[in-house]
Design an enzyme around this catalytic site. Structure first.
Site, PDB file in Angstrom:
ATOM      1  NE  ARG A  73      -9.975  -0.823 -19.556  1.00  0.00           N
ATOM      2  CZ  ARG A  73      -9.530   0.348 -19.093  1.00  0.00           C
ATOM      3  NH1 ARG A  73      -8.360   0.413 -18.512  1.00  0.00           N
ATOM      4  NH2 ARG A  73     -10.246   1.445 -19.222  1.00  0.00           N
ATOM      5  CB  SER A 175      -8.124   3.755 -20.926  1.00  0.00           C
ATOM      6  OG  SER A 175      -7.696   5.016 -20.483  1.00  0.00           O
ATOM      7  CG  ASP A 332      -5.490   8.309 -21.445  1.00  0.00           C
ATOM      8  OD1 ASP A 332      -6.192   9.164 -22.027  1.00  0.00           O
ATOM      9  OD2 ASP A 332      -5.969   7.430 -20.699  1.00  0.00           O
ATOM     10  CG  ASP A 334      -9.269   6.479 -23.369  1.00  0.00           C
ATOM     11  OD1 ASP A 334      -8.225   6.793 -22.767  1.00  0.00           O
ATOM     12  OD2 ASP A 334     -10.313   6.159 -22.765  1.00  0.00           O
ATOM     13  CG  ASP A 336     -10.067   8.453 -20.176  1.00  0.00           C
ATOM     14  OD1 ASP A 336      -8.839   8.292 -20.329  1.00  0.00           O
ATOM     15  OD2 ASP A 336     -10.800   7.576 -19.654  1.00  0.00           O
ATOM     16  NE  ARG A 337      -5.469   7.610 -17.453  1.00  0.00           N
ATOM     17  CZ  ARG A 337      -4.564   7.059 -16.646  1.00  0.00           C
ATOM     18  NH1 ARG A 337      -4.785   6.940 -15.369  1.00  0.00           N
ATOM     19  NH2 ARG A 337      -3.435   6.603 -17.125  1.00  0.00           N
ATOM     20  CD  GLU A 434     -10.012   7.993 -11.861  1.00  0.00           C
ATOM     21  OE1 GLU A 434     -10.692   7.276 -11.094  1.00  0.00           O
ATOM     22  OE2 GLU A 434      -9.828   7.713 -13.051  1.00  0.00           O
ATOM     23  CB  SER A 436      -5.010   7.102 -11.878  1.00  0.00           C
ATOM     24  OG  SER A 436      -6.420   7.081 -11.936  1.00  0.00           O
ATOM     25  CE  LYS A 448     -10.329   7.950 -16.383  1.00  0.00           C
ATOM     26  NZ  LYS A 448     -11.188   6.965 -15.747  1.00  0.00           N
TER      27      LYS A 448
END
Length: 622
Positions: A73, A175, A332, A334, A336-337, A434, A436, A448
């Site tokens: 990243r 992300s 978010d 992408d 995944d959260r 997790e 976050s 996730k």
């Protein structure tokens, strides 16, 4: 005339050896200008060269990206340590070389490529273009590639890797990072993100194949090769079918009067969350119109991270008030959260932390398991997992209910590979997280997943609504039953790696060499675990049970008053993060006392161990 002069200059740049006084830099400049076929990024390097910007050239060209907690990243732009066409081609060539070595059936099983909606005009760099180049490198080598024809949530890539039995997959995403960034997230055949030693080996292979091969730049292959397949429809259908495994109250969902607002934060989530709600029997959630369509500039938020709380959820909260919706769900960029907010009776919004949501999800997933399992099902076969910097609430629930709880290193890649092991040994994993705001309900995906978490949160809220209980009230019930777990997580920005290193080295040599601190201010320290060096004072052999992680800094302090605090560096951003939690027994219900104790301890931790003013750390702006 000017045009010719410019042309002469360019041909001179291409053919003269460069004399910057630094042979390593001269070589790197020559390589970049020979290999890069993207006019915009090539021009960025030529301009720096023309203007004698040697320091910046060195920063861009004389180092390489390494695998952090979420793959490669970096910022988009020209240079070997940035994300751009050339570095993505190089990374994929390295991947090809490594996978060819690992899998004799690589060319039968193929490779999955997905992407989000990021992009940067000045580098003519977008996730979609980088995904096409990733596919082109592999197609040129006769590898079948499953390239999604449209942007997808990150969890779709690991899901597709497993479902299609591919050897690996890549998701082009950064992300929730700032808009300037992008990334290259790698999944192994298991459907979990790669961990050591694969990451190190892939980096070695990348180093061995830095010059683009014939055909690597040929992104036309994506339109012409018979080896390219589009898995979008098939994977979407299978994913939505699998979601039904974690839906327990479809009829109740279809009747609920509760309204939900969903924001996809200018990213990929809108279509997929709408579909997931349909699968669960809900009416569609109300989208935030300004944020539902992809926008690589994330123009309505100061940063595209829903974890930042109320300040970035402004538009969705106002819409919810207008629409009389009590629950806001935010995925978010992408998807995944997941962040969740709930309107309270006093008219204020409660934005739940990742740890609070995990307490609710943990309670919910276990409660649903209990009510829907056969009589002879063994609770000892059931597992939940969390990363070590996350709340210990699942541990408290597990102790009381009789299932197993396990901790991993930070980063969902560790959770994913541990779940794979457990499943292979016949265990049942209900939930993992997790702090976050990364959650995994069920095990259809080994990463996730904000899409499934959003719809599970909606079902939980709809179920509680039938008993006129809010999410906040249920959270208090969970704490009353299993013990209050009050936590705070935040960070400082630090752009100087040597400062970060010296902060952690000081803690390892606190009062004298090789001595960790015994107190933090007035708070006595009971145990210390240093995952960077592999030390753990609580173990009889003084060795950490968690694997050593030399590339990142992480020290955990257990205090005599029941607080656990961790200081660590971020794997994806220039941050020093701190995590602190008071874990109380169910009898200890004076929350004001617990909160005050935690506040004082964090103050001491910052002042004594991080010393922000001395070290020039930048406080998180709230």
């Amino acid at each position: 005339m000017a045009e010719n002069a410019e042309g002469d200059l360019n041909s001179n740049l291409l053919h003269t050896p460069y004399h910057t006084g630094d042979p390593q830099l001269d070589t790197a400049i020559g390589q970049w200008l020979r290999w890069d076929k993207n006019p915009k990024t090539k021009e960025q390097i030529e301009n720096l060269l023309r203007n004698g910007m040697n320091k910046e050239l060195r920063d861009r060209l004389c180092c390489r990206m390494t695998f952090g907690t979420a793959g490669l990243r970096s910022a988009m732009g020209a240079g070997f340590c940035y994300i751009n066409d050339l570095t993505v081609i190089q990374s994929t060539q390295g991947m090809y070389k490594y996978l060819e070595r690992c899998f004799s059936d690589f060319k039968q099983r193929g490779f999955v490529v997905g992407y989000d909606t990021r992009g940067q005009v000045t580098s003519s760099c977008s996730s979609q273009r980088l995904a096409k180049l990733t596919a082109a490198v592999l197609l040129a080598k006769d590898v079948p590639v499953y390239l999604f024809s449209k942007y997808v949530p990150t969890p779709f890539v690991p899901y597709a890797v497993q479902e299609l039995k591919a050897v690996a997959g890549v998701m082009i995403t950064a992300s929730h990072n700032r808009k300037e960034d992008n990334g290259y997230k790698v999944y192994w055949e298991t459907g979990a993100q790669i961990t050591s030693p694969h990451d190190k080996e892939i980096l070695k292979c990348i180093e061995e194949c830095v010059e683009p091969w014939n055909g690597s730049w040929n992104d036309n292959l994506v339109d012409t090769s018979p080896l390219k397949r589009d898995p979008l429809q098939d994977i979407c259908r299978r994913y939505m079918e699998d979601l039904k495994k974690i839906c327990f109250h479809r009829e109740l969902n279809s009747k609920t009067t509760l309204k939900f607002v969903h924001t996809s934060f200018h990213g990929v989530g809108h279509d997929y969350v709408q579909l997931a709600f349909q699968v669960f029997g809900f009416k569609p959630p109300i989208p935030v119109p300004e944020q539902k369509d992809p926008d690589p500039d994330f123009s309505t938020v100061k940063c595209p991270n829903p974890e930042e709380g109320e300040s970035v959820l402004e538009l969705s909260l106002r819409l919810a008030e207008k629409e009389n919706a009590r629950v806001v769900l935010a995925t978010d960029p992408d998807a995944d959260r997941l962040a969740v907010a709930e309107l309270q009776e006093n008219g204020h919004w409660k934005v739940f932390t990742g740890n609070e949501l995990a307490a609710l999800f943990g309670w919910w997933m276990f409660d649903c398991w209990k009510k829907n399992t056969s009589r002879n099902a063994d609770v000892k076969n059931v597992y939940m997992l969390a990363t070590t910097v996350s709340s210990k609430i699942l541990k408290a629930i597990a102790l009381k209910e009789g299932f197993h709880f396990e901790e991993t290193l930070p980063g969902f890649k560790w959770i994913g590979s541990r779940i794979k092991d457990l499943l292979e040994n016949g265990k049942e994993v209900l939930f993992a997280f997790e702090e976050s705001i990364g959650f995994l309900c069920g095990t259809s995906v080994l990463d996730k997943d904000g899409v499934s978490a959003a719809v599970v949160a909606a079902e939980m809220a709809a179920y509680l609504e039938t008993m006129t209980i809010t999410l906040k009230q249920q959270l208090i019930k969970v704490y009353e039953k299993y013990g209050y777990h009050i936590s705070k997580t935040s960070y400082f920005l630090c752009y100087d790696p040597s400062t970060i290193k010296s902060i952690f080295e000081r803690l390892r040599n606190f009062d004298s060499p090789k001595e960790y601190p015994k107190f933090c201010g007035t708070f006595a320290i009971l145990h210390i675990r240093d995952v960077t060096t592999g030390y753990d004072s609580s173990q009889p052999n003084k060795k950490s049970v968690l694997p050593v992680s030399k590339n990142s800094q992480m020290i955990t302090f257990t205090f005599q008053n029941g607080c656990v605090a961790t200081l660590r560096t971020s794997g994806t951003e220039p941050k020093i993060k701190y995590y602190a939690e008071m874990c109380a027994s169910p009898e200890q219900s004076d929350t004001a006392f617990l909160e005050e104790e935690l506040r004082k301890l964090i103050e001491a931790l910052i002042e004594n161990f991080l010393e922000p003013s001395k070290n020039g750390l930048i406080w998180r702006s709230v």
